[in-house]
Design a protein around this motif. Sequence first.
Motif, PDB file in Angstrom:
ATOM      1  N   ALA A  79      39.711  37.445  34.623  1.00  0.00           N
ATOM      2  CA  ALA A  79      38.661  36.477  34.993  1.00  0.00           C
ATOM      3  C   ALA A  79      37.307  37.170  34.930  1.00  0.00           C
ATOM      4  O   ALA A  79      37.212  38.391  34.933  1.00  0.00           O
ATOM      5  N   GLY A  89      34.508  43.158  35.317  1.00  0.00           N
ATOM      6  CA  GLY A  89      33.138  42.808  34.934  1.00  0.00           C
ATOM      7  C   GLY A  89      32.691  43.502  33.666  1.00  0.00           C
ATOM      8  O   GLY A  89      33.470  43.718  32.742  1.00  0.00           O
ATOM      9  N   VAL A 130      41.014  46.616  44.407  1.00  0.00           N
ATOM     10  CA  VAL A 130      40.406  47.923  44.119  1.00  0.00           C
ATOM     11  C   VAL A 130      38.981  47.675  43.632  1.00  0.00           C
ATOM     12  O   VAL A 130      38.771  46.895  42.698  1.00  0.00           O
ATOM     13  N   TYR A 143      31.940  38.847  41.568  1.00  0.00           N
ATOM     14  CA  TYR A 143      32.055  37.395  41.757  1.00  0.00           C
ATOM     15  C   TYR A 143      33.476  36.913  41.448  1.00  0.00           C
ATOM     16  O   TYR A 143      34.057  36.143  42.216  1.00  0.00           O
ATOM     17  N   ALA A 144      34.051  37.370  40.336  1.00  0.00           N
ATOM     18  CA  ALA A 144      35.376  36.878  39.955  1.00  0.00           C
ATOM     19  C   ALA A 144      36.468  37.478  40.843  1.00  0.00           C
ATOM     20  O   ALA A 144      37.324  36.748  41.366  1.00  0.00           O
ATOM     21  N   ALA A 166      37.827  52.640  45.325  1.00  0.00           N
ATOM     22  CA  ALA A 166      38.162  53.698  44.363  1.00  0.00           C
ATOM     23  C   ALA A 166      37.781  53.203  42.972  1.00  0.00           C
ATOM     24  O   ALA A 166      37.542  52.007  42.771  1.00  0.00           O
ATOM     25  N   ARG A 167      37.730  54.122  42.057  1.00  0.00           N
ATOM     26  CA  ARG A 167      37.394  53.760  40.677  1.00  0.00           C
ATOM     27  C   ARG A 167      38.683  53.659  39.867  1.00  0.00           C
ATOM     28  O   ARG A 167      39.526  54.564  39.928  1.00  0.00           O
ATOM     29  N   VAL A 168      38.845  52.557  39.161  1.00  0.00           N
ATOM     30  CA  VAL A 168      39.996  52.408  38.264  1.00  0.00           C
ATOM     31  C   VAL A 168      39.725  53.276  37.046  1.00  0.00           C
ATOM     32  O   VAL A 168      38.670  53.148  36.413  1.00  0.00           O
ATOM     33  N   GLU A 217      14.183  38.442  33.452  1.00  0.00           N
ATOM     34  CA  GLU A 217      14.171  38.574  34.922  1.00  0.00           C
ATOM     35  C   GLU A 217      13.689  39.955  35.350  1.00  0.00           C
ATOM     36  O   GLU A 217      12.913  40.095  36.295  1.00  0.00           O
ATOM     37  N   ALA A 229      35.842  43.682  42.646  1.00  0.00           N
ATOM     38  CA  ALA A 229      35.513  42.720  43.720  1.00  0.00           C
ATOM     39  C   ALA A 229      34.084  42.243  43.543  1.00  0.00           C
ATOM     40  O   ALA A 229      33.263  42.274  44.458  1.00  0.00           O
TER      41      ALA A 229
HETATM   42  C1  LIG Z   1      20.279  41.704  36.901  1.00  0.00           C
HETATM   43  C2  LIG Z   1      21.290  40.663  36.519  1.00  0.00           C
HETATM   44  C3  LIG Z   1      20.973  39.321  36.657  1.00  0.00           C
HETATM   45  C4  LIG Z   1      21.920  38.347  36.323  1.00  0.00           C
HETATM   46  N1  LIG Z   1      21.576  37.037  36.467  1.00  0.00           N
HETATM   47  C5  LIG Z   1      22.485  36.099  36.187  1.00  0.00           C
HETATM   48  C6  LIG Z   1      22.169  34.724  36.392  1.00  0.00           C
HETATM   49  O1  LIG Z   1      21.067  34.384  36.794  1.00  0.00           O
HETATM   50  N2  LIG Z   1      23.127  33.797  36.138  1.00  0.00           N
HETATM   51  C7  LIG Z   1      24.377  34.149  35.690  1.00  0.00           C
HETATM   52  O2  LIG Z   1      25.221  33.272  35.484  1.00  0.00           O
HETATM   53  N3  LIG Z   1      24.698  35.448  35.471  1.00  0.00           N
HETATM   54  C8  LIG Z   1      23.793  36.424  35.701  1.00  0.00           C
HETATM   55  N4  LIG Z   1      24.111  37.735  35.508  1.00  0.00           N
HETATM   56  C9  LIG Z   1      25.462  38.064  34.987  1.00  0.00           C
HETATM   57  C10 LIG Z   1      26.468  38.105  36.144  1.00  0.00           C
HETATM   58  O3  LIG Z   1      26.036  39.010  37.114  1.00  0.00           O
HETATM   59  C11 LIG Z   1      27.852  38.521  35.657  1.00  0.00           C
HETATM   60  O4  LIG Z   1      28.225  37.714  34.561  1.00  0.00           O
HETATM   61  C12 LIG Z   1      28.866  38.376  36.784  1.00  0.00           C
HETATM   62  O5  LIG Z   1      28.550  39.305  37.797  1.00  0.00           O
HETATM   63  C13 LIG Z   1      30.287  38.612  36.258  1.00  0.00           C
HETATM   64  O6  LIG Z   1      31.171  38.599  37.351  1.00  0.00           O
HETATM   65  P1  LIG Z   1      32.422  39.575  37.335  1.00  0.00           P
HETATM   66  O7  LIG Z   1      33.139  39.384  38.619  1.00  0.00           O
HETATM   67  O8  LIG Z   1      33.167  39.451  36.065  1.00  0.00           O
HETATM   68  O9  LIG Z   1      31.778  41.049  37.307  1.00  0.00           O
HETATM   69  P2  LIG Z   1      30.941  41.801  38.459  1.00  0.00           P
HETATM   70  O10 LIG Z   1      30.229  40.848  39.334  1.00  0.00           O
HETATM   71  O11 LIG Z   1      30.145  42.832  37.742  1.00  0.00           O
HETATM   72  O12 LIG Z   1      32.073  42.529  39.302  1.00  0.00           O
HETATM   73  C14 LIG Z   1      32.824  43.593  38.750  1.00  0.00           C
HETATM   74  C15 LIG Z   1      33.261  44.466  39.915  1.00  0.00           C
HETATM   75  O13 LIG Z   1      34.108  45.477  39.415  1.00  0.00           O
HETATM   76  C16 LIG Z   1      33.713  46.743  39.937  1.00  0.00           C
HETATM   77  N5  LIG Z   1      34.066  47.754  38.959  1.00  0.00           N
HETATM   78  C17 LIG Z   1      33.606  47.894  37.700  1.00  0.00           C
HETATM   79  N6  LIG Z   1      34.228  48.931  37.104  1.00  0.00           N
HETATM   80  C18 LIG Z   1      35.091  49.442  38.005  1.00  0.00           C
HETATM   81  C19 LIG Z   1      36.051  50.491  37.981  1.00  0.00           C
HETATM   82  N7  LIG Z   1      36.258  51.258  36.901  1.00  0.00           N
HETATM   83  N8  LIG Z   1      36.796  50.721  39.086  1.00  0.00           N
HETATM   84  C20 LIG Z   1      36.641  49.954  40.202  1.00  0.00           C
HETATM   85  N9  LIG Z   1      35.754  48.935  40.273  1.00  0.00           N
HETATM   86  C21 LIG Z   1      34.984  48.690  39.194  1.00  0.00           C
HETATM   87  C22 LIG Z   1      32.218  46.622  40.154  1.00  0.00           C
HETATM   88  O14 LIG Z   1      31.789  47.548  41.140  1.00  0.00           O
HETATM   89  C23 LIG Z   1      32.096  45.158  40.617  1.00  0.00           C
HETATM   90  O15 LIG Z   1      32.249  45.059  41.993  1.00  0.00           O
HETATM   91  C24 LIG Z   1      23.192  38.726  35.828  1.00  0.00           C
HETATM   92  C25 LIG Z   1      23.507  40.085  35.686  1.00  0.00           C
HETATM   93  C26 LIG Z   1      22.568  41.043  36.016  1.00  0.00           C
HETATM   94  C27 LIG Z   1      22.937  42.495  35.861  1.00  0.00           C
END
Ligand SMILES: Cc1cc2nc3c(=O)[nH]c(=O)nc-3n(C[C@H](O)[C@H](O)[C@H](O)COP(=O)(O)OP(=O)(O)OC[C@H]3O[C@@H](n4cnc5c(N)ncnc54)[C@H](O)[C@@H]3O)c2cc1C
Length: 396
Positions: free
Chosen positions: A273, A108, A35, A12-13, A75-77, A159, A10
């Motif tokens: 995603a 992510g 989850v 951004y994607a 929970a953790r996957v 950053e 949960a």
């Molecule tokens: C410090 C920092 C600065 C950034 N700045 C930028 C920026 O300026 N511009 C930009 O475009 N991108 C930036 N990024 C990259 C951006 O944050 C990621 O590309 C983006 O968050 C990807 O979205 P996502 O939903 O795929 O993953 P995430 O946002 O990471 O979400 C993944 C989710 O899955 C959960 N998760 C992971 N593993 C498990 C598991 N085993 N079980 C259950 N849950 C789990 C996590 O808790 C999280 O909630 C930055 C990243 C960081 C770390």
Amino acid sequence: MKHRIVVLGAGYAGAFSATFLARQLHSDDFEITVVNAEPDFVERLRLHQLAAGQELRHRPLAEVFAGTGIRLRVARVTSIDAEHRTVTVGDGAGIDRLEYDTLLYALGSTIADHGVPGVDEHAFHVAARPAALRLRARLDELGEGGHVLVVGGNLTAIEAATELAESRPGLRVSLVTRGELGGWLGAKARSHMLRAFDRFGITVHEHTAIARVEAAAAIAADGTVFTADATVWAAGFAVHPIAAASGLAVEPNGQITVDQQLRSVSHPNVYAAGDSVFVIGDNGLPYPMSCASAGPTSKAATAAIIGDLTGRKVAPTTFSYIGNHISLGRNDGLFQLVDGDARAKPGALRGRAAARVKSAIINTAAWAVSHPTFGKPNHKYRLATTREHSPDVVAA
Ligand SMILES: Cc1cc2nc3c(=O)[nH]c(=O)nc-3n(C[C@H](O)[C@H](O)[C@H](O)COP(=O)(O)OP(=O)(O)OC[C@H]3O[C@@H](n4cnc5c(N)ncnc54)[C@H](O)[C@@H]3O)c2cc1C
């Protein structure tokens, strides 16, 4: 029985996709479970701020999902069995198995250690909230004169280094990178960034690859020892190994291999995603792991899920990449646009205006996860009685 959609992650994607699906699909026909390892929506883009000691707005997922009917499972996957359509999750209460009909994978990424020994054991990072909080606790212990070494030369490293130096002026901050710091930036943006590094007193070591991390030092390939009270690893992202272990087809880097509709090529009832999916952008290059990619990939995956399950036509999504916004502390920044070949355009928005634009974009991204339709009408599409996967791309 309802059609069970399980969304993993949960961020951004995942959060955006889940709320979007919940607003478009009829709750009599669909059950959506999310989850996530943490109970909150974590603004990953602000984790360097959290590590630096700033407080971030608390965004409980229960509030993000309020009124949507989404079931939240904190929970953790731990694994996925793509053949039997099950996900194993663990929490304080034990281990559980969830069954799904449709899966959206959005877990992510984490740091890429590039096989460098000692990173896992000794380095800190800002790629997840628990890790950012560990770094913050370490910085609190250090106090005045402590030495922080940031490893990496791209967005997160820039950053993190500037944020730490600005928020904690008593620290000595250095950065080491194997290439050129922000070498891909346009000339004006790069000199603006280097001036910010000078202003913050950050020492930069370029063209130096770190080969080992120890408790109190990072050792370069040429033997140079960089002593540090805290080494912050910010040298890129890598996906979690869960997808590769699940039997899903993945790329050599572990990202899920999908068709144009972001469906797994091996298991078409699995979609992906965000950072976890491998997509070629409109410019012919792999779509970068970024928040900017999480939006279009979520849009494409949810459109495909709705199309496949309700029999609706799927409009093509464009995977454009226009550039990056980069913070240089709280009052300075860069907005570097890129051309169709992902090369930096000569000009860039710089300074306080860029910092404001960045802040507005991050706030909008956080708002969008609970307002995924941006005020447009919600639908309540029903499950199609006979379903076929939608063709690759059909005009809207
Ligand atoms: C410090 C920092 C600065 C950034 N700045 C930028 C920026 O300026 N511009 C930009 O475009 N991108 C930036 N990024 C990259 C951006 O944050 C990621 O590309 C983006 O968050 C990807 O979205 P996502 O939903 O795929 O993953 P995430 O946002 O990471 O979400 C993944 C989710 O899955 C959960 N998760 C992971 N593993 C498990 C598991 N085993 N079980 C259950 N849950 C789990 C996590 O808790 C999280 O909630 C930055 C990243 C960081 C770390």
